[in-house]
Design an enzyme around this catalytic site. Structure first.
Site, PDB file in Angstrom:
ATOM      1  N   TYR A   1     -25.769 -33.059  -7.252  1.00 49.44           N
ATOM      2  CA  TYR A   1     -26.954 -33.782  -7.713  1.00 49.44           C
ATOM      3  C   TYR A   1     -26.609 -35.234  -8.024  1.00 49.44           C
ATOM      4  O   TYR A   1     -27.313 -36.169  -7.610  1.00 49.44           O
ATOM      5  CB  TYR A   1     -27.512 -33.095  -8.960  1.00 49.44           C
TER       6      TYR A   1
ATOM      7  N   LYS B   1     -28.013 -38.868  -6.327  1.00 48.28           N
ATOM      8  CA  LYS B   1     -28.688 -39.928  -7.074  1.00 48.28           C
ATOM      9  C   LYS B   1     -27.934 -41.253  -6.958  1.00 48.28           C
ATOM     10  O   LYS B   1     -28.548 -42.326  -6.876  1.00 48.28           O
ATOM     11  CB  LYS B   1     -28.876 -39.515  -8.526  1.00 48.28           C
TER      12      LYS B   1
ATOM     13  N   ILE C   1     -36.604 -36.641 -19.066  1.00 42.65           N
ATOM     14  CA  ILE C   1     -38.065 -36.697 -19.034  1.00 42.65           C
ATOM     15  C   ILE C   1     -38.599 -35.271 -19.123  1.00 42.65           C
ATOM     16  O   ILE C   1     -38.112 -34.376 -18.413  1.00 42.65           O
ATOM     17  CB  ILE C   1     -38.565 -37.364 -17.735  1.00 42.65           C
TER      18      ILE C   1
ATOM     19  N   THR D   1     -40.315 -32.563 -18.080  1.00 43.86           N
ATOM     20  CA  THR D   1     -40.982 -32.049 -16.886  1.00 43.86           C
ATOM     21  C   THR D   1     -40.682 -30.558 -16.734  1.00 43.86           C
ATOM     22  O   THR D   1     -39.921 -29.980 -17.510  1.00 43.86           O
ATOM     23  CB  THR D   1     -40.468 -32.776 -15.631  1.00 43.86           C
TER      24      THR D   1
END
Length: 203
Positions: free
Chosen positions: A108, A112, A141, A143
């Site tokens: 990941y 990014k 965040i 989510t």
């Protein structure tokens, strides 16, 4: 009161939930005709948490294909159209994981970082053609991805909150507002930037 994107088209990938959904709504409120593209799956796109030597080839390739190669495919077609119309703005969604390392999420994190590098390279290539390309780098965040990682466990949520100097998770709309600004004429001299929206985490 005039809306800043009246008569313009906004393509929002990943626009059916989370930051993407908030961004699509924000563009619509500013008068844009919004096109939403998405591919949803139960596993998500953060990949499987594992140390680098334990990351499977399947996890590596899947995470890179969705997170990085997918962005490149979109940019390739978006830029082609923007060259023909002699203008356009692209804002890619990276992460604070594109600015620093994250143990256990090597695939990941690589994607990014890749998005940030791709953004900067493309910004240089097309800066003289009326095309601006930037990235936002959200921190924690709130989510569906965070809920999936924490399993809604309050103790785990507190650990995520503790990462943020502001003492809270960000909201998707706070990222959306930054995207709207970057796409507006107010940011007309900004290209090649990777902007943290992370409550001070990367500071």
């Amino acid at each position: 009161m005039a809306r800043i994107f009246e008569g313009k088209v906004a393509l929002v990938t990943g626009g059916s939930y989370g930051i993407g959904q908030a961004t699509a709504i924000a563009f619509a409120k500013e008068g844009a005709k919004v096109v939403i593209a998405d591919w949803r799956e139960e596993a998500g796109i953060e990949g499987i948490s594992a140390k680098t030597h334990e990351c499977t080839p399947e996890n590596w390739h899947k995470t890179l294909n969705i997170n990085l190669t997918g962005v490149w495919h979109c940019m390739r077609l978006e830029i082609d159209q923007m060259i023909r119309q002699h203008k356009g703005v692209i804002v890619n969604c990276a992460s604070v994981a594109g600015l620093s390392g994250f143990a256990g999420l090597s695939a990941y994190t690589a994607t990014k970082h890749g998005i940030v590098g791709l953004t900067r390279s493309a910004a240089l290539e097309y800066a003289d053609q009326g095309i601006r390309i930037n990235a936002v780098c959200p921190g924690v965040i709130h989510t569906a991805m965070i809920d999936r990682i924490t399993h809604l466990d309050k103790a785990v949520e507190k650990q995520f909150v503790a990462m943020e100097p502001m003492g809270r998770m960000g909201q998707p709309v706070e990222v959306a507002k930054a995207v709207i600004w970057l796409c507006s004429d107010a940011a007309s001299f900004i290209t090649g930037a990777a902007i943290p929206i992370d409550g001070g985490y990367s500071a």
